[in-house]
Design a protein around this motif. Structure first.
Motif, PDB file in Angstrom:
ATOM      1  N   TYR A 192       0.826  -1.205   0.000  1.00  0.00           N
ATOM      2  CA  TYR A 192       0.000   0.000   0.000  1.00  0.00           C
ATOM      3  C   TYR A 192       0.864   1.260   0.000  1.00  0.00           C
ATOM      4  CZ  TYR A 192      -4.387  -2.547   0.902  1.00  0.00           C
ATOM      5  OH  TYR A 192      -5.493  -3.354   0.812  1.00  0.00           O
ATOM      6  N   GLU A 235      -6.612   6.338   1.353  1.00  0.00           N
ATOM      7  CA  GLU A 235      -6.961   5.026   1.894  1.00  0.00           C
ATOM      8  C   GLU A 235      -5.742   4.117   1.979  1.00  0.00           C
ATOM      9  OE1 GLU A 235     -10.049   2.299   3.268  1.00  0.00           O
ATOM     10  OE2 GLU A 235      -9.759   4.452   3.127  1.00  0.00           O
ATOM     11  N   ARG A 263      -4.593   2.579   5.498  1.00  0.00           N
ATOM     12  CA  ARG A 263      -4.577   1.126   5.684  1.00  0.00           C
ATOM     13  C   ARG A 263      -3.175   0.627   6.001  1.00  0.00           C
ATOM     14  NH1 ARG A 263      -8.310  -1.335   0.747  1.00  0.00           N
ATOM     15  NH2 ARG A 263     -10.349  -0.707   1.576  1.00  0.00           N
ATOM     16  N   ASP A 278      -2.632   1.256   9.645  1.00  0.00           N
ATOM     17  CA  ASP A 278      -3.494   0.414  10.489  1.00  0.00           C
ATOM     18  C   ASP A 278      -2.999  -1.027  10.537  1.00  0.00           C
ATOM     19  OD1 ASP A 278      -5.128   2.534  11.096  1.00  0.00           O
ATOM     20  OD2 ASP A 278      -6.678   2.034   9.622  1.00  0.00           O
TER      21      ASP A 278
END
Length: 230
Positions: free
Chosen positions: A80, A95, A99, A102
């Protein structure tokens, strides 16, 4: 690995794209492994640094696909981050960076956590989101200190110091710089902090001290002023 270490330490201006491509080739026999996804993410990062945008986007897509089947949160986070770096202006960057963080927030892999924090910070910086950047850098610093991740902590010190200097908060910036240098004055990650210290002293008219910090920054990472990631 050696080529990447030389780049990280500023011992070469050559981005280790060839080494990253070899790692991808070697990982083809294990298409669902975390190592495959990590290798693709690393290659994407190299292509992005070389401004080879089309190739970087293609490899980023491969990295995300490989990471999704690998079962590794760290590999998916790296993928990502790679995609966000390859496409920083894309709607997916928000996003992707959220992510990425997280996924590894509670990981013991200090490098993975730092990579995700720095990607999210870069996302905020690109959009001039100073308050969000300051809040996250502070949180990241506290977490790095608690985890004993000294190299990461000094990177966040540098980011916070630069933010404070940009806001004209010279005294507070000096406090952050002193704390960071006390933490890890000679770590490679302290090169950016040394440059912040030079700016701080220059604004106070202390030019000899500022020059010494610039020299020390170059001692730590000779290519520091060419490195957008520091």
């Amino acid at each position: 690995q050696h080529a990447h270490q030389r780049w990280d330490m500023g011992r070469t201006e050559q981005v280790p794209t060839a080494a990253a491509a070899r790692a991808v080739a070697l990982s083809r026999s294990e298409p669902t492994s975390p190592e495959r996804a990590q290798a693709l993410a690393a290659l994407c990062a190299c292509l992005t640094r070389e401004h080879r945008s089309d190739e970087a986007r293609r490899v980023a897509a491969e990295a995300v696909a490989a990471a999704q089947v690998s079962g590794s949160p760290e590999a998916l986070s790296a993928a990502y981050v790679a995609r966000a770096s390859a496409m920083p202006a894309a709607p997916t960057a928000d996003e992707d960076t959220r992510r990425a963080l997280d996924l590894v927030r509670r990981s013991r892999d200090h490098e993975a956590v730092a990579r995700a924090h720095l990607a999210r910070l870069a996302y905020f910086e690109d959009r001039g989101m100073v308050d969000q950047m300051t809040e996250l850098a502070t949180q990241a610093l506290v977490a790095a200190q608690a985890a004993g991740a000294t190299s990461a902590a000094v990177r966040y010190d540098a980011i916070l110091a630069r933010l404070l200097l940009d806001q004209g908060r010279i005294t507070q910036a000096g406090d952050v710089i002193r704390q960071g240098l006390a933490r890890a004055a000679n770590a490679p990650g302290a090169a950016a902090l040394r440059l912040a210290a030079a700016t701080h002293l220059s604004r106070r008219g202390e030019f000899p001290g500022a020059e010494r910090h610039v020299v020390r920054a170059h001692d730590l990472v000779p290519t520091v002023e060419l490195r957008e990631d520091l």
